[in-house]
Design a protein around this motif. Structure first.
Motif, PDB file in Angstrom:
ATOM      1  N   GLY A 419     -35.793 -41.616 -19.391  1.00  0.00           N
ATOM      2  CA  GLY A 419     -36.977 -41.164 -20.095  1.00  0.00           C
ATOM      3  C   GLY A 419     -37.667 -42.283 -20.858  1.00  0.00           C
ATOM      4  N   PRO A 420     -38.919 -42.073 -21.249  1.00  0.00           N
ATOM      5  CA  PRO A 420     -39.715 -43.148 -21.863  1.00  0.00           C
ATOM      6  C   PRO A 420     -39.224 -43.577 -23.242  1.00  0.00           C
ATOM      7  CG  PRO A 420     -40.908 -41.065 -21.937  1.00  0.00           C
ATOM      8  CD  PRO A 420     -39.714 -40.843 -21.061  1.00  0.00           C
ATOM      9  N   TRP A 421     -38.584 -42.673 -23.988  1.00  0.00           N
ATOM     10  CA  TRP A 421     -38.094 -43.050 -25.317  1.00  0.00           C
ATOM     11  C   TRP A 421     -37.031 -44.138 -25.226  1.00  0.00           C
ATOM     12  CZ3 TRP A 421     -37.874 -43.864 -30.242  1.00  0.00           C
ATOM     13  CH2 TRP A 421     -36.649 -43.954 -30.899  1.00  0.00           C
ATOM     14  N   LEU A 422     -35.996 -43.886 -24.439  1.00  0.00           N
ATOM     15  CA  LEU A 422     -34.903 -44.844 -24.332  1.00  0.00           C
ATOM     16  C   LEU A 422     -35.376 -46.144 -23.688  1.00  0.00           C
ATOM     17  CD1 LEU A 422     -31.871 -45.283 -24.870  1.00  0.00           C
ATOM     18  CD2 LEU A 422     -31.454 -44.557 -22.499  1.00  0.00           C
ATOM     19  N   GLN A 423     -36.222 -46.021 -22.672  1.00  0.00           N
ATOM     20  CA  GLN A 423     -36.699 -47.218 -21.989  1.00  0.00           C
ATOM     21  C   GLN A 423     -37.512 -48.099 -22.943  1.00  0.00           C
ATOM     22  OE1 GLN A 423     -35.557 -47.897 -18.875  1.00  0.00           O
ATOM     23  NE2 GLN A 423     -34.386 -46.030 -19.241  1.00  0.00           N
ATOM     24  N   MET A 424     -38.337 -47.474 -23.762  1.00  0.00           N
ATOM     25  CA  MET A 424     -39.123 -48.256 -24.725  1.00  0.00           C
ATOM     26  C   MET A 424     -38.214 -48.943 -25.738  1.00  0.00           C
ATOM     27  SD  MET A 424     -41.983 -47.020 -27.557  1.00  0.00           S
ATOM     28  CE  MET A 424     -40.764 -46.043 -28.471  1.00  0.00           C
ATOM     29  N   PHE A 425     -37.281 -48.204 -26.295  1.00  0.00           N
ATOM     30  CA  PHE A 425     -36.409 -48.769 -27.319  1.00  0.00           C
ATOM     31  C   PHE A 425     -35.619 -49.956 -26.772  1.00  0.00           C
ATOM     32  CE2 PHE A 425     -32.589 -49.177 -29.834  1.00  0.00           C
ATOM     33  CZ  PHE A 425     -33.031 -48.997 -31.142  1.00  0.00           C
TER      34      PHE A 425
END
Length: 454
Positions: A419-425
């Protein structure tokens, strides 16, 4: 409490259903999967009359209750107490695996064979409220003499168009936990540390100077749900979010959000300066808190269960909680936990409401920390409660600071490994590609939110 990843919304529950349109969400046959949807509109079952005379009083028969497997132990004890308290109404409890809960309930609604009451992850309440699957409880809730004491964060997740479709039951809150023994040795004042990101970073450097095996901080950087549970409030505390708008017109709020940027920069600095263990890179929350409980971490963002329930009294004397803070010292915590909702079509809604009232009574609420949770009633913080559970009082003292985002796409945004949250972090913190990470996340948040609201 179940695995730590569950308690911070790390479940992969119903990842397919989050993407369904409003028309198709409840169009799931008993044998269907998310890839094999039946055509047609959602099934809206008849709504119980919650304003009928005697509703929720002296009910008889059986009340079928579904609960999350993660909270089964607490509900089991609650049901035993309720059934022993009278002999005219029997509650029967059915635990459902968290990963199957949304799918199973949607299937039951489509099949018109719903339970009388569901104890549901509060973050998933709106999935069913938005599709007219739960009973409007605004009036019976307003009649409770402790209505204004209930967790506003939980209620927000159960409210649509100023009508309320669920009642808080238990809370699971994230906070900073300071090791006071290490704080004293390092010269760190927890109250000063949480006043700004700069102060937190200064405190972190002081902790790291205590020795090679002592680290300032620890975060589960390979567990999307656990990470979201302990990091998002550092954005919310500044009265902003990674999502903007109301359901139906939501989009990402990442590019141009200076608080999100500063949150990522803080964690990047913790990593670059070696203030967190290298193991954080692959930490999937399977052993979450073991380093903190071993006395090797100065500041640990987590929940009551991981810190207190999993340790002994001697360790309890060495910790103190503070709310999670933002760049300039505002405060927040993740208002996780459960809401109780009565599905439309419930056959014994009156009995269900009587059980809800029992669950919200102070004796039951006050005992929640014994199972690793905190009450949802601020007035549960009695002198007796504070004496018995001193480390569980802070979220009750500051109950207005609790928050969780109201969205139909939480699981796809925050709980998926891809998901985009983990990938961004991870891209921002470990690779140092902050601008690119935020830009990519903005695009993916926008896409997922648009699909979830279709």
């Amino acid at each position: 409490m179940g695995e730590p990843g569950d308690r911070c919304h790390a479940r992969l529950a119903a990842q397919g259903l989050m993407m369904l349109t409003r028309r198709k969400f409840l169009g799931v046959g008993a044998a269907a999967t998310t890839a094999g949807l039946l055509p047609g509109c959602s099934s809206v079952l008849p709504e119980p009359d919650v304003q009928a005379a005697g509703f929720g009083q002296d009910a008889t028969g059986t009340v079928q209750v579904w609960c999350r497997a993660a909270t089964q132990s607490g509900l089991t004890d609650l049901v035993k107490k309720f059934n022993a308290s009278q002999d005219r109404l029997t509650v029967e409890l059915t635990p459902v695996l968290d990963a199957q809960y949304v799918t199973k309930l949607a299937t039951a609604i489509r099949g018109r064979t719903v339970p009388d009451l569901v104890d549901i992850d509060d973050i998933n309440s709106m999935l069913f409220i938005y599709r007219d699957a739960f009973t409007d409880l605004t009036e019976p809730l307003a009649a409770l003499d402790f209505r204004d004491k209930l967790s506003p964060g939980h209620l927000r997740l159960a409210t649509k168009d100023e009508r309320v479709y669920g009642v808080p039951y238990l809370a699971d809150n994230s906070m900073f936990w300071f090791n006071t023994e290490l704080s004293d040795r390092a010269g760190v004042d927890p109250d000063e540390a949480v006043k700004s990101f700069g102060n937190l970073l200064d405190a972190a450097r002081k902790f790291r100077k205590l020795g090679d095996d002592i680290y300032a901080w620890s975060f589960p950087a390979n567990s999307p749900g656990a990470l979201g549970f302990v990091v998002q409030p550092m954005v919310w505390a500044a009265d902003t979010d990674l999502i903007q708008g109301t359901i139906g017109s939501q989009s990402g709020h990442i590019v141009g959000n200076d608080v999100v940027r500063q949150m990522l920069e803080l964690h990047r600095q913790l990593w670059v300066d070696g203030l967190v263990p290298r193991a954080n890179f692959s930490d999937d929350a399977s052993r979450w808190g073991s380093d903190f409980r071993a006395g090797k971490i100065g500041i640990f963002p987590s929940n009551y269960s991981v810190v207190v329930s999993a340790s002994d009294e001697a360790f309890h004397q060495k910790v103190t909680p503070r709310l999670l803070s933002e760049p300039d010292g505002g405060a927040a915590f993740f208002d996780g936990g459960d809401n109780m909702c009565i599905p439309r079509g419930a056959r014994n809604a009156s009995g269900a409401w009587e059980f809800v009232r029992f669950a919200l009574d102070l004796p039951q609420q006050i005992d929640l920390p014994a199972g690793g949770y905190t009450p949802v009633r601020s007035d549960a913080r009695t002198p007796e409660f504070a004496k018995k559970y001193p480390l569980a009082t802070l979220p009750l003292e500051r109950i207005q600071e609790g928050y969780a985002p109201t969205t139909l796409s939480y699981n796809l945004l925050y709980n998926q490994p891809d998901g985009p949250w983990l990938q961004m972090f991870r891209r921002a913190v470990f690779d140092g590609e902050l601008e690119a990470a935020m830009k990519e996340a903005q695009q993916n948040y926008d896409r997922i939110l648009k699909q979830g609201q279709a």
